[in-house]
Design a protein around this motif. Structure first.
Motif, PDB file in Angstrom:
ATOM      1  N   TYR A  21       0.851  -1.183   0.000  1.00 36.12           N
ATOM      2  CA  TYR A  21       0.000   0.000   0.000  1.00 36.12           C
ATOM      3  C   TYR A  21       0.890   1.237   0.000  1.00 36.12           C
ATOM      4  N   ASP A  27      -2.562   7.307  -4.795  1.00 34.98           N
ATOM      5  CA  ASP A  27      -2.591   6.634  -3.511  1.00 34.98           C
ATOM      6  C   ASP A  27      -3.519   5.425  -3.611  1.00 34.98           C
ATOM      7  N   ASN A  30      -5.030   3.801  -1.243  1.00 30.45           N
ATOM      8  CA  ASN A  30      -6.226   3.981  -0.412  1.00 30.45           C
ATOM      9  C   ASN A  30      -7.279   4.820  -1.143  1.00 30.45           C
ATOM     10  N   GLN A  31      -6.846   5.841  -1.855  1.00 29.75           N
ATOM     11  CA  GLN A  31      -7.769   6.677  -2.622  1.00 29.75           C
ATOM     12  C   GLN A  31      -8.419   5.874  -3.739  1.00 29.75           C
ATOM     13  N   GLN A  32      -7.640   5.023  -4.395  1.00 26.44           N
ATOM     14  CA  GLN A  32      -8.194   4.182  -5.447  1.00 26.44           C
ATOM     15  C   GLN A  32      -9.231   3.220  -4.876  1.00 26.44           C
ATOM     16  N   MET A  33      -8.920   2.655  -3.717  1.00 27.99           N
ATOM     17  CA  MET A  33      -9.849   1.705  -3.099  1.00 27.99           C
ATOM     18  C   MET A  33     -11.144   2.407  -2.687  1.00 27.99           C
ATOM     19  N   LEU A  34     -11.034   3.601  -2.127  1.00 28.41           N
ATOM     20  CA  LEU A  34     -12.233   4.343  -1.722  1.00 28.41           C
ATOM     21  C   LEU A  34     -13.103   4.704  -2.920  1.00 28.41           C
ATOM     22  N   SER A  35     -12.479   4.980  -4.058  1.00 25.04           N
ATOM     23  CA  SER A  35     -13.266   5.328  -5.241  1.00 25.04           C
ATOM     24  C   SER A  35     -14.049   4.123  -5.761  1.00 25.04           C
ATOM     25  N   LYS A  36     -13.576   2.926  -5.492  1.00 27.26           N
ATOM     26  CA  LYS A  36     -14.254   1.708  -5.942  1.00 27.26           C
ATOM     27  C   LYS A  36     -15.231   1.154  -4.919  1.00 27.26           C
ATOM     28  N   LEU A  37     -15.257   1.726  -3.720  1.00 30.07           N
ATOM     29  CA  LEU A  37     -16.086   1.197  -2.640  1.00 30.07           C
ATOM     30  C   LEU A  37     -17.578   1.149  -2.962  1.00 30.07           C
ATOM     31  N   PRO A  38     -18.192   2.182  -3.558  1.00 31.24           N
ATOM     32  CA  PRO A  38     -19.631   2.096  -3.835  1.00 31.24           C
ATOM     33  C   PRO A  38     -20.009   0.894  -4.715  1.00 31.24           C
ATOM     34  N   THR A  92     -18.281  -1.853  -5.081  1.00 31.10           N
ATOM     35  CA  THR A  92     -17.995  -3.058  -4.303  1.00 31.10           C
ATOM     36  C   THR A  92     -19.143  -3.367  -3.355  1.00 31.10           C
TER      37      THR A  92
END
Length: 135
Positions: A77, A84, A86-94, A96
């Motif tokens: 990470y 970043d 973490n930023q990429q993961m947060l953008s994909k959260l909805p 997911t």
């Protein structure tokens, strides 16, 4: 102690299978990086990026490297190519969460009726098959 050993063997097996399946995918991380940016890279650029990412190594070497990094707490990470993780993961959260909720609903839609059937037909062939599949 037996359960702990079992846990580690299952964890090892799952990571190994996941790693191999990811390697068998039609595209790799280097190609996906460029495609996510809307860029169609040349083969030369892809090969250079694969070398930078270590994707040009043998799958066994890459898995051992990944396992070594995992054991030592380096989960990768970090900042890559200016983004970043973490930023990429947060953008994909909805998306997911949508997929997880949909999967949960589908599982419930099948498991509740099958569970009721199994409870009412305890010694039937279908119940035995369902028990083995679910196990």
């Amino acid at each position: 102690m037996k359960r702990i050993l079992s846990l580690f063997s299952v964890l090892f097996f799952v990571t190994l299978v996941t790693f191999v399946m990811t390697d068998l995918a039609p595209s790799d991380s280097a190609e996906m990086y460029y495609l996510s940016k809307g860029i169609t890279p040349s083969e030369e650029v892809l090969n250079e990026t694969r070398h930078e990412m270590g994707l040009d190594k043998n799958i066994v070497v890459r898995y051992v490297d990944w396992l070594n990094n995992f054991v030592h707490g380096d989960l990768g990470y970090s900042y890559h190519y200016g983004q970043d993780v973490n930023q990429q993961m947060l953008s994909k959260l909805p998306n997911t969460l949508k997929l997880a909720i949909f999967s949960f609903v589908v599982v419930l839609a099948f498991s509740i009726p099958l569970g009721i059937y199994s409870a009412t037909h305890r010694h039937s062939l279908i119940n035995s098959i369902l028990k083995n599949i679910s196990f």
